[in-house]
Design a protein around this motif. Structure first.
Motif, PDB file in Angstrom:
ATOM      1  N   GLY A   5      46.962  39.266  51.241  1.00 64.71           N
ATOM      2  CA  GLY A   5      46.271  38.139  51.053  1.00 64.71           C
ATOM      3  C   GLY A   5      44.534  38.340  50.298  1.00 64.71           C
ATOM      4  N   LYS A   6      44.391  39.192  50.754  1.00 63.47           N
ATOM      5  CA  LYS A   6      42.811  38.748  49.423  1.00 63.47           C
ATOM      6  C   LYS A   6      43.010  39.058  48.066  1.00 63.47           C
ATOM      7  CE  LYS A   6      39.036  39.378  52.254  1.00 63.47           C
ATOM      8  NZ  LYS A   6      38.054  38.228  52.343  1.00 63.47           N
ATOM      9  N   THR A   7      44.055  39.822  47.886  1.00 68.31           N
ATOM     10  CA  THR A   7      44.220  39.501  46.325  1.00 68.31           C
ATOM     11  C   THR A   7      44.759  38.074  46.049  1.00 68.31           C
ATOM     12  OG1 THR A   7      45.392  41.917  46.606  1.00 68.31           O
ATOM     13  CG2 THR A   7      46.832  40.424  44.612  1.00 68.31           C
ATOM     14  N   SER A   8      45.719  37.622  46.686  1.00 67.71           N
ATOM     15  CA  SER A   8      46.519  36.191  46.389  1.00 67.71           C
ATOM     16  C   SER A   8      44.961  35.028  46.392  1.00 67.71           C
ATOM     17  CB  SER A   8      47.131  35.239  47.284  1.00 67.71           C
ATOM     18  OG  SER A   8      48.373  36.837  47.966  1.00 67.71           O
ATOM     19  N   GLN A   9      44.033  35.390  46.777  1.00 69.25           N
ATOM     20  CA  GLN A   9      42.994  34.725  46.781  1.00 69.25           C
ATOM     21  C   GLN A   9      42.100  35.206  45.931  1.00 69.25           C
ATOM     22  OE1 GLN A   9      40.413  35.567  50.457  1.00 69.25           O
ATOM     23  NE2 GLN A   9      39.235  34.365  49.840  1.00 69.25           N
ATOM     24  N   TYR A  10      42.060  35.920  45.894  1.00 69.97           N
ATOM     25  CA  TYR A  10      40.969  36.606  44.480  1.00 69.97           C
ATOM     26  C   TYR A  10      42.291  36.224  43.062  1.00 69.97           C
ATOM     27  CZ  TYR A  10      37.331  39.711  46.628  1.00 69.97           C
ATOM     28  OH  TYR A  10      36.498  39.355  46.744  1.00 69.97           O
ATOM     29  N   VAL A  11      43.452  35.884  43.291  1.00 69.83           N
ATOM     30  CA  VAL A  11      43.953  35.496  42.088  1.00 69.83           C
ATOM     31  C   VAL A  11      44.076  33.583  41.947  1.00 69.83           C
ATOM     32  CG1 VAL A  11      46.292  35.114  41.277  1.00 69.83           C
ATOM     33  CG2 VAL A  11      46.257  37.237  41.636  1.00 69.83           C
ATOM     34  N   VAL A  12      44.205  33.357  43.160  1.00 70.71           N
ATOM     35  CA  VAL A  12      43.927  31.909  42.866  1.00 70.71           C
ATOM     36  C   VAL A  12      42.384  31.093  42.400  1.00 70.71           C
ATOM     37  CG1 VAL A  12      43.561  30.134  45.241  1.00 70.71           C
ATOM     38  CG2 VAL A  12      45.696  31.726  44.528  1.00 70.71           C
ATOM     39  N   MET A  13      41.317  32.335  42.870  1.00 73.10           N
ATOM     40  CA  MET A  13      40.238  31.342  42.294  1.00 73.10           C
ATOM     41  C   MET A  13      39.821  32.610  41.225  1.00 73.10           C
ATOM     42  SD  MET A  13      38.135  33.176  45.820  1.00 73.10           S
ATOM     43  CE  MET A  13      36.384  33.115  45.210  1.00 73.10           C
ATOM     44  N   THR A  14      40.778  32.711  40.283  1.00 72.17           N
ATOM     45  CA  THR A  14      40.179  33.111  39.186  1.00 72.17           C
ATOM     46  C   THR A  14      40.937  32.253  37.929  1.00 72.17           C
ATOM     47  OG1 THR A  14      40.556  35.478  39.205  1.00 72.17           O
ATOM     48  CG2 THR A  14      41.196  35.027  37.263  1.00 72.17           C
ATOM     49  N   LEU A  15      42.613  31.491  38.778  1.00 74.63           N
ATOM     50  CA  LEU A  15      43.143  31.136  37.584  1.00 74.63           C
ATOM     51  C   LEU A  15      41.856  29.553  37.680  1.00 74.63           C
ATOM     52  CD1 LEU A  15      46.666  31.358  39.217  1.00 74.63           C
ATOM     53  CD2 LEU A  15      45.814  31.862  36.552  1.00 74.63           C
ATOM     54  N   PHE A  16      42.183  29.011  39.221  1.00 71.48           N
ATOM     55  CA  PHE A  16      40.358  28.116  38.996  1.00 71.48           C
ATOM     56  C   PHE A  16      40.149  27.963  38.531  1.00 71.48           C
ATOM     57  CE2 PHE A  16      42.845  26.893  43.034  1.00 71.48           C
ATOM     58  CZ  PHE A  16      43.365  25.497  42.387  1.00 71.48           C
ATOM     59  N   ALA A  17      38.476  29.495  38.388  1.00 72.84           N
ATOM     60  CA  ALA A  17      37.747  29.901  37.509  1.00 72.84           C
ATOM     61  C   ALA A  17      38.336  29.405  35.814  1.00 72.84           C
ATOM     62  CB  ALA A  17      37.186  31.202  37.795  1.00 72.84           C
ATOM     63  N   VAL A  18      39.495  30.241  35.811  1.00 69.60           N
ATOM     64  CA  VAL A  18      39.540  29.708  34.092  1.00 69.60           C
ATOM     65  C   VAL A  18      39.588  28.702  33.631  1.00 69.60           C
ATOM     66  CG1 VAL A  18      41.470  30.512  32.504  1.00 69.60           C
ATOM     67  CG2 VAL A  18      40.594  32.382  33.994  1.00 69.60           C
ATOM     68  N   ALA A  19      40.663  27.311  34.533  1.00 67.21           N
ATOM     69  CA  ALA A  19      40.651  26.478  34.191  1.00 67.21           C
ATOM     70  C   ALA A  19      39.794  25.679  34.136  1.00 67.21           C
ATOM     71  CB  ALA A  19      41.374  25.630  35.509  1.00 67.21           C
ATOM     72  N   PHE A  20      38.570  26.343  34.904  1.00 66.77           N
ATOM     73  CA  PHE A  20      37.086  24.951  34.721  1.00 66.77           C
ATOM     74  C   PHE A  20      36.110  25.298  33.674  1.00 66.77           C
ATOM     75  CE2 PHE A  20      37.437  24.463  39.499  1.00 66.77           C
ATOM     76  CZ  PHE A  20      37.313  22.875  39.404  1.00 66.77           C
ATOM     77  N   LEU A  21      36.683  26.712  33.439  1.00 64.35           N
ATOM     78  CA  LEU A  21      35.817  27.292  32.487  1.00 64.35           C
ATOM     79  C   LEU A  21      36.982  27.130  30.553  1.00 64.35           C
ATOM     80  CD1 LEU A  21      34.390  31.041  33.172  1.00 64.35           C
ATOM     81  CD2 LEU A  21      32.916  28.964  33.405  1.00 64.35           C
ATOM     82  N   ALA A  22      37.745  26.803  30.544  1.00 62.97           N
ATOM     83  CA  ALA A  22      38.450  26.264  29.290  1.00 62.97           C
ATOM     84  C   ALA A  22      37.427  25.519  28.740  1.00 62.97           C
ATOM     85  CB  ALA A  22      40.584  26.433  29.552  1.00 62.97           C
ATOM     86  N   PRO A  23      37.357  24.168  29.198  1.00 61.78           N
ATOM     87  CA  PRO A  23      36.609  23.376  28.523  1.00 61.78           C
ATOM     88  C   PRO A  23      35.713  23.336  28.101  1.00 61.78           C
ATOM     89  CG  PRO A  23      38.065  22.300  30.451  1.00 61.78           C
ATOM     90  CD  PRO A  23      37.890  23.835  30.328  1.00 61.78           C
ATOM     91  N   LEU A  24      34.806  25.094  28.416  1.00 56.55           N
ATOM     92  CA  LEU A  24      33.657  24.732  28.048  1.00 56.55           C
ATOM     93  C   LEU A  24      33.346  25.910  26.912  1.00 56.55           C
ATOM     94  CD1 LEU A  24      30.240  25.284  28.031  1.00 56.55           C
ATOM     95  CD2 LEU A  24      30.148  26.621  30.502  1.00 56.55           C
ATOM     96  N   VAL A  25      34.614  26.899  27.223  1.00 54.97           N
ATOM     97  CA  VAL A  25      34.308  27.953  26.148  1.00 54.97           C
ATOM     98  C   VAL A  25      34.935  27.631  24.865  1.00 54.97           C
ATOM     99  CG1 VAL A  25      35.927  29.542  25.081  1.00 54.97           C
ATOM    100  CG2 VAL A  25      35.407  29.721  27.374  1.00 54.97           C
TER     101      VAL A  25
END
Length: 271
Positions: A5-25
């Motif tokens: 459960g914790k691993t899945s949570q961090y994976v989902v959060m990482t994917l959201f972080a990458v999606a939000f940071l991609a336009p800035l990068v």
């Protein structure tokens, strides 16, 4: 199951972080590319031929606008923190006739949309000679910080009465208790108000367009809007200007984030 459960949570959060940071990068990457390679296909997130001269060209065009934005943001932040903290302390800690009614009236003014009094306000500013000056962009905000006053009042209400009583026993004045004892306890609320105020002032495009006509008094958002119209084909310069406008916002948030989240979550709703 807990580990999964914790691993899945961090994976989902990482994917959201990458999606939000991609336009800035991509924005930062595009600001460092030659114009001919900005819209390459497929899109690239890392520049191959770094061109720092884009920022030099932008800085040659916007120094006055950048200074105006910094000055107005500073005036708004400092002024609102002072006025809101003093008003919040009065509504939370001082006893005077009509205090609660006055506070309710203050909160009621927040439901009036700004567009409803825009024309009367413009006429007033025109009569007193404030049109084409920067006063309309900070004086009304500093004198009417409704949300900031509410937040400071709630923060002062969460402070134990014993601290205030100790100050009175030591002979401190009302202002001394506010300034030396109570105000340092509200750093999270002050940080939250400071960040919100800075963002509102820094991103304000409507106000300068309404009240200012002189180019040397305009702010960075207006300059970027004009910059886009003038250099609509030079995407690398647009991205460089946008990056310059975003960096102070990120810096302010990183500087105040220690208290910012705490100010939002721990202010309390004590009446």
């Amino acid at each position: 199951m807990r580990i999964v459960g914790k691993t899945s949570q961090y994976v989902v959060m990482t994917l959201f972080a990458v999606a939000f940071l991609a336009p800035l990068v991509w924005m930062i990457s595009a600001s460092l590319r030659p114009e001919a390679k900005v819209l390459s296909s497929p899109p690239k997130f890392l520049p191959t031929d770094t061109q720092w001269s884009n920022y030099g060209e932008v800085f040659d065009l916007i120094p006055v606008f950048l200074w105006n934005s910094v000055k107005l943001a500073g005036l708004n932040v400092i002024g609102i923190l002072i006025v809101a903290s003093m008003a919040g302390y009065a509504f939370a800690r001082l006893r005077f006739a009509g205090r609660d009614i006055a506070f309710m009236v203050l909160l009621a003014t927040s439901i009036i949309p700004g567009i409803a009094y825009l024309i009367p306000q413009y006429i007033v500013f025109q009569h007193i000679g404030w049109v084409d000056t920067q006063y309309p962009l900070w004086v009304p905000k500093v004198l009417t910080p409704v949300f900031a006053t509410f937040l400071m009042r709630q923060s002062f209400l969460t402070i134990p009465n014993e601290l205030e009583d100790a100050g009175k026993i030591d002979g401190a004045s009302t202002f001394g208790i506010y300034w030396r004892i109570m105000l340092p306890q509200t750093k999270p609320a002050l940080a939250a108000i400071g960040v919100f105020t800075f963002l509102e002032s820094w991103n304000d495009l409507f106000g300068p367009l309404i009240y200012i006509t002189s180019e040397n008094l305009q702010t960075l958002p207006v300059a970027l809007a004009q910059f886009q119209g003038e250099y609509f084909t030079k995407i690398s310069l647009l991205m460089a200007g946008a990056t310059i406008s975003v960096v102070p916002v990120i810096a302010v948030f990183l500087f105040a984030q220690r208290y910012f989240i705490q100010g939002i979550t721990m202010t309390g709703m004590k009446g």
